[in-house]
Design a protein around this motif. Structure first.
Motif, PDB file in Angstrom:
ATOM      1  N   HIS A 141       0.856  -1.190   0.000  1.00 56.71           N
ATOM      2  CA  HIS A 141       0.000   0.000   0.000  1.00 56.71           C
ATOM      3  C   HIS A 141       0.894   1.243   0.000  1.00 56.71           C
ATOM      4  N   PRO A 142       0.599   2.251  -0.839  1.00 54.56           N
ATOM      5  CA  PRO A 142       1.470   3.434  -0.906  1.00 54.56           C
ATOM      6  C   PRO A 142       1.700   4.137   0.429  1.00 54.56           C
ATOM      7  N   VAL A 143       0.744   4.059   1.356  1.00 53.26           N
ATOM      8  CA  VAL A 143       0.957   4.663   2.676  1.00 53.26           C
ATOM      9  C   VAL A 143       2.094   3.955   3.401  1.00 53.26           C
ATOM     10  N   ASN A 144       2.144   2.630   3.289  1.00 53.57           N
ATOM     11  CA  ASN A 144       3.246   1.883   3.897  1.00 53.57           C
ATOM     12  C   ASN A 144       4.555   2.070   3.136  1.00 53.57           C
ATOM     13  N   ILE A 145       4.470   2.122   1.811  1.00 53.74           N
ATOM     14  CA  ILE A 145       5.685   2.330   1.027  1.00 53.74           C
ATOM     15  C   ILE A 145       6.272   3.717   1.305  1.00 53.74           C
ATOM     16  N   ALA A 146       5.406   4.702   1.537  1.00 50.02           N
ATOM     17  CA  ALA A 146       5.882   6.048   1.868  1.00 50.02           C
ATOM     18  C   ALA A 146       6.684   6.037   3.165  1.00 50.02           C
ATOM     19  N   TYR A 147       6.321   5.130   4.089  1.00 52.60           N
ATOM     20  CA  TYR A 147       7.113   4.991   5.320  1.00 52.60           C
ATOM     21  C   TYR A 147       8.520   4.500   4.991  1.00 52.60           C
ATOM     22  N   GLU A 148       8.623   3.540   4.070  1.00 56.09           N
ATOM     23  CA  GLU A 148       9.946   3.062   3.656  1.00 56.09           C
ATOM     24  C   GLU A 148      10.774   4.204   3.080  1.00 56.09           C
ATOM     25  N   ALA A 149      10.137   5.028   2.257  1.00 57.06           N
ATOM     26  CA  ALA A 149      10.849   6.164   1.673  1.00 57.06           C
ATOM     27  C   ALA A 149      11.283   7.151   2.747  1.00 57.06           C
ATOM     28  N   ALA A 150      10.427   7.351   3.740  1.00 55.76           N
ATOM     29  CA  ALA A 150      10.734   8.307   4.803  1.00 55.76           C
ATOM     30  C   ALA A 150      11.871   7.832   5.697  1.00 55.76           C
ATOM     31  N   THR A 151      12.072   6.524   5.779  1.00 57.91           N
ATOM     32  CA  THR A 151      13.120   5.978   6.654  1.00 57.91           C
ATOM     33  C   THR A 151      14.233   5.313   5.837  1.00 57.91           C
ATOM     34  N   ALA A 152      14.395   5.761   4.606  1.00 59.77           N
ATOM     35  CA  ALA A 152      15.411   5.159   3.738  1.00 59.77           C
ATOM     36  C   ALA A 152      16.811   5.316   4.308  1.00 59.77           C
ATOM     37  N   ASP A 153      17.048   6.403   5.061  1.00 61.45           N
ATOM     38  CA  ASP A 153      18.371   6.590   5.659  1.00 61.45           C
ATOM     39  C   ASP A 153      18.663   5.536   6.716  1.00 61.45           C
ATOM     40  N   LEU A 154      17.598   4.967   7.311  1.00 64.91           N
ATOM     41  CA  LEU A 154      17.753   3.885   8.291  1.00 64.91           C
ATOM     42  C   LEU A 154      17.706   2.509   7.637  1.00 64.91           C
ATOM     43  N   GLN A 155      17.429   2.498   6.322  1.00 65.57           N
ATOM     44  CA  GLN A 155      17.270   1.258   5.564  1.00 65.57           C
ATOM     45  C   GLN A 155      16.172   0.357   6.144  1.00 65.57           C
ATOM     46  N   ASP A 156      15.110   0.994   6.612  1.00 64.74           N
ATOM     47  CA  ASP A 156      13.953   0.222   7.076  1.00 64.74           C
ATOM     48  C   ASP A 156      13.247  -0.406   5.878  1.00 64.74           C
ATOM     49  N   ARG A 157      12.770  -1.625   6.076  1.00 66.44           N
ATOM     50  CA  ARG A 157      12.020  -2.335   5.039  1.00 66.44           C
ATOM     51  C   ARG A 157      10.762  -2.930   5.651  1.00 66.44           C
ATOM     52  N   ASN A 158       9.631  -2.686   5.010  1.00 68.35           N
ATOM     53  CA  ASN A 158       8.393  -3.312   5.456  1.00 68.35           C
ATOM     54  C   ASN A 158       8.420  -4.793   5.121  1.00 68.35           C
ATOM     55  N   MET A 159       7.886  -5.603   6.034  1.00 74.07           N
ATOM     56  CA  MET A 159       7.882  -7.059   5.846  1.00 74.07           C
ATOM     57  C   MET A 159       6.608  -7.640   6.456  1.00 74.07           C
ATOM     58  N   ILE A 160       6.190  -8.766   5.921  1.00 71.71           N
ATOM     59  CA  ILE A 160       5.127  -9.524   6.581  1.00 71.71           C
ATOM     60  C   ILE A 160       5.698 -10.100   7.868  1.00 71.71           C
ATOM     61  N   ASP A 161       4.990  -9.878   8.959  1.00 71.45           N
ATOM     62  CA  ASP A 161       5.442 -10.348  10.274  1.00 71.45           C
ATOM     63  C   ASP A 161       5.366 -11.880  10.322  1.00 71.45           C
ATOM     64  N   PRO A 162       6.513 -12.571  10.280  1.00 76.73           N
ATOM     65  CA  PRO A 162       6.470 -14.040  10.230  1.00 76.73           C
ATOM     66  C   PRO A 162       5.958 -14.660  11.525  1.00 76.73           C
ATOM     67  N   TYR A 163       6.203 -13.997  12.645  1.00 74.96           N
ATOM     68  CA  TYR A 163       5.751 -14.530  13.935  1.00 74.96           C
ATOM     69  C   TYR A 163       4.234 -14.450  14.036  1.00 74.96           C
ATOM     70  N   HIS A 164       3.666 -13.371  13.549  1.00 77.48           N
ATOM     71  CA  HIS A 164       2.212 -13.220  13.562  1.00 77.48           C
ATOM     72  C   HIS A 164       1.565 -14.233  12.616  1.00 77.48           C
ATOM     73  N   LEU A 165       2.180 -14.421  11.468  1.00 74.15           N
ATOM     74  CA  LEU A 165       1.652 -15.382  10.499  1.00 74.15           C
ATOM     75  C   LEU A 165       1.654 -16.794  11.079  1.00 74.15           C
ATOM     76  N   ASP A 166       2.737 -17.170  11.749  1.00 73.97           N
ATOM     77  CA  ASP A 166       2.827 -18.512  12.354  1.00 73.97           C
ATOM     78  C   ASP A 166       1.808 -18.688  13.468  1.00 73.97           C
ATOM     79  N   GLU A 167       1.616 -17.667  14.278  1.00 72.07           N
ATOM     80  CA  GLU A 167       0.758 -17.781  15.454  1.00 72.07           C
ATOM     81  C   GLU A 167      -0.719 -17.687  15.119  1.00 72.07           C
ATOM     82  N   TYR A 168      -1.069 -16.752  14.207  1.00 68.92           N
ATOM     83  CA  TYR A 168      -2.485 -16.462  13.971  1.00 68.92           C
ATOM     84  C   TYR A 168      -2.953 -16.808  12.557  1.00 68.92           C
TER      85      TYR A 168
END
Length: 491
Positions: free
Chosen positions: A219-246
């Motif tokens: 979603h562009p709102v989430n991708i915009a967060y990646e752009a805003a934190t590019a200096d920190l090299q943040d990357r959005n990811m599917i939470d694997p722990y949440h996927l396994d649990e729920y």
């Protein structure tokens, strides 16, 4: 482009407050809530979620003020190296003072300042003394050997145990900071360790607006967060722990996912078990439920990605960021099929520059009207564009709302004081204010200033710091080409 409202702020404040109170209800101790991002002036959120008010977080905290107090963390290492908060151009220690003043001014209780990663740094000690002389409480938290992997050392009297326990009295303790790297989470966990020894089960939560866990990963709102934190090299990811649990896909980001196994072990060690099954569980985030026009928010997200890319090129030219940051945002932009020319005001500014063969500042008002200004010798391009915008908003047909004689007199005065000759935004607005007592058009133009909020601005040259700061205070969304206005190194 006329921006549509895409977000319900009143609903957000209500739901977020209810979610926080629900977390508190399960505890015998306190809820330590890490406040991510900016408490005041959350302009990124207001840009990507049109309708989100920049002071939403403050309104939520004010609604909880009888049950809440605030700890402000700052790293001694950041004090020592004079780390700068880029959006305000001030050091982290000065930002702490600003935060305390602003929070107290609106009736919120500031418990204390916690200086983290303390190792008797002289500048940190001096800052603490300055705070204490003004009546503020200061606590020290120390560097822990083996952090974050040596759990037995961390959760012991030689780890969290040697940190000062911050005396708190309210059920909700918000832990804030002037910026990232201030050890907010570690401060929360240290407090939980001390309270567990007293037999209290305290809790931890994160109040972070982005990424939005229950919006799609792309979603562009989430991708915009990646752009805003590019200096920190943040990357959005599917939470694997949440996927396994729920069995459901929720969005988190790399740093939280990477840190979760260690964090879970620390919780286990402090309290015997971890209250959370995934990084997503830690967050208190009701944003997605308050989006009322998804396409409006998608377009706002796309526009923010473009702004971040253009801005990163300028910051690289100034020496404030790395080429890696620029390339990261460029790749994000290209992967979603958008470009600078999808920013209307950017495109118009460059078309006008080719036509006039000079630097241009273009402004797109909230009704979609676009005005431009060029360097006219006596006034800067930015001042010219703002004057044209105000003339349009006030429906003033005359050529000038600041008379030419006043402009010439001010220019002569500046020249005599070796302050240059061109009038910048501050000069023009002061002149308008003085003239408004006698000149009807100046008075009418001043009344239109609030309508500049949210307008888009692009300059074909790097704006002077004073002009950029002025536009930011008007809450206008600024970008500029990575081109200096002249060859002078000092200016």
């Amino acid at each position: 482009m006329i921006q549509k409202i895409g977000f319900d702020s009143e609903k957000f404040i209500k739901l977020e407050k209810e979610a926080i109170l629900e977390r508190i209800s399960h505890l015998t101790g306190r809820l330590y809530m890490e406040m991510g991002g900016k408490i005041f002036d959350d302009l990124h959120a207001s840009r990507v979620l049109p309708g989100y008010e920049p002071d939403n977080k403050i309104k939520i905290l004010q609604s909880l003020k009888d049950q809440m107090e605030i700890i402000i963390c700052i790293s001694a290492k950041d004090i020592e190296k004079n780390k700068i908060r880029a959006d305000f151009g001030i050091t982290y220690d000065l930002e702490v003072l600003r935060l305390i003043d602003n929070l107290k001014a609106i009736g919120l209780a500031v418990n204390s300042v916690c200086i983290t990663l303390f190792n008797k740094q002289p500048s940190a000690t001096k800052f603490a003394e300055k705070l204490e002389r003004r009546g503020e409480k200061v606590y020290y938290h120390y560097i822990i050997d083996g952090y974050p992997n040596n759990i037995n050392q961390i959760v012991s009297e030689e780890g969290y145990g040697k940190n000062a326990y911050i005396e708190t009295t309210k059920p909700l303790v918000v832990v804030a900071a002037p910026g990232p790297g201030s050890c907010k989470m570690a401060t929360c966990l240290s407090q939980m360790y001390h309270e567990a020894k007293k037999g209290l089960k305290s809790g931890y939560a994160k109040f972070e607006t982005f990424p939005v866990h229950d919006l799609p990963l792309n979603h562009p709102v989430n991708i915009a967060y990646e752009a805003a934190t590019a200096d920190l090299q943040d990357r959005n990811m599917i939470d694997p722990y949440h996927l396994d649990e729920y069995g459901t896909e929720e969005v988190s980001y790399n740093r939280d996912i990477d840190a979760f196994p260690v964090l879970k072990r620390i919780f286990d060690k402090i309290q015997g078990d971890c209250m959370y099954k995934s990084p997503t569980d830690m967050g208190v985030n009701e944003v997605a439920k308050c989006i009322i026009d998804d396409e409006a928010c998608r377009e706002a997200g796309r526009q923010e990605i473009i702004r971040r890319y253009i801005r990163s090129k300028t910051e690289y030219k100034k020496g404030y960021t790395s080429k890696t940051t620029v390339n990261t945002i460029r790749n994000i932009m290209r992967s979603y099929g958008i470009s600078e020319n999808d920013r209307t005001v950017y495109k118009i500014a460059h078309e006008k520059q080719l036509e006039k063969n000079t630097h241009i500042v273009a402004i797109e008002l909230n009704d979609g009207t676009i005005v431009t200004g060029k360097d006219q010798g006596l006034i800067t391009a930015t001042a010219g564009a703002l004057l044209n915008a105000l003339k349009g908003l006030a429906d003033i047909p005359h050529e000038n709302i600041v008379d030419r004689d006043s402009v010439k007199n001010l220019s002569t005065l500046k020249t005599s004081l070796n302050l240059g000759s061109s009038l910048d935004l501050k000069d023009i607005f002061i002149a308008m204010s003085i003239l408004s007592a006698e000149h009807h058009d100046s008075a009418r133009a001043i009344l239109e200033i609030p309508k500049l909020k949210g307008a888009e601005v692009h300059s074909t040259y790097i704006l002077p710091a004073a002009d950029e700061d002025f536009l930011r205070k008007l809450q206008m969304n600024i970008t500029s080409d990575d081109v200096f206005p002249n060859d002078n190194l000092f200016e």
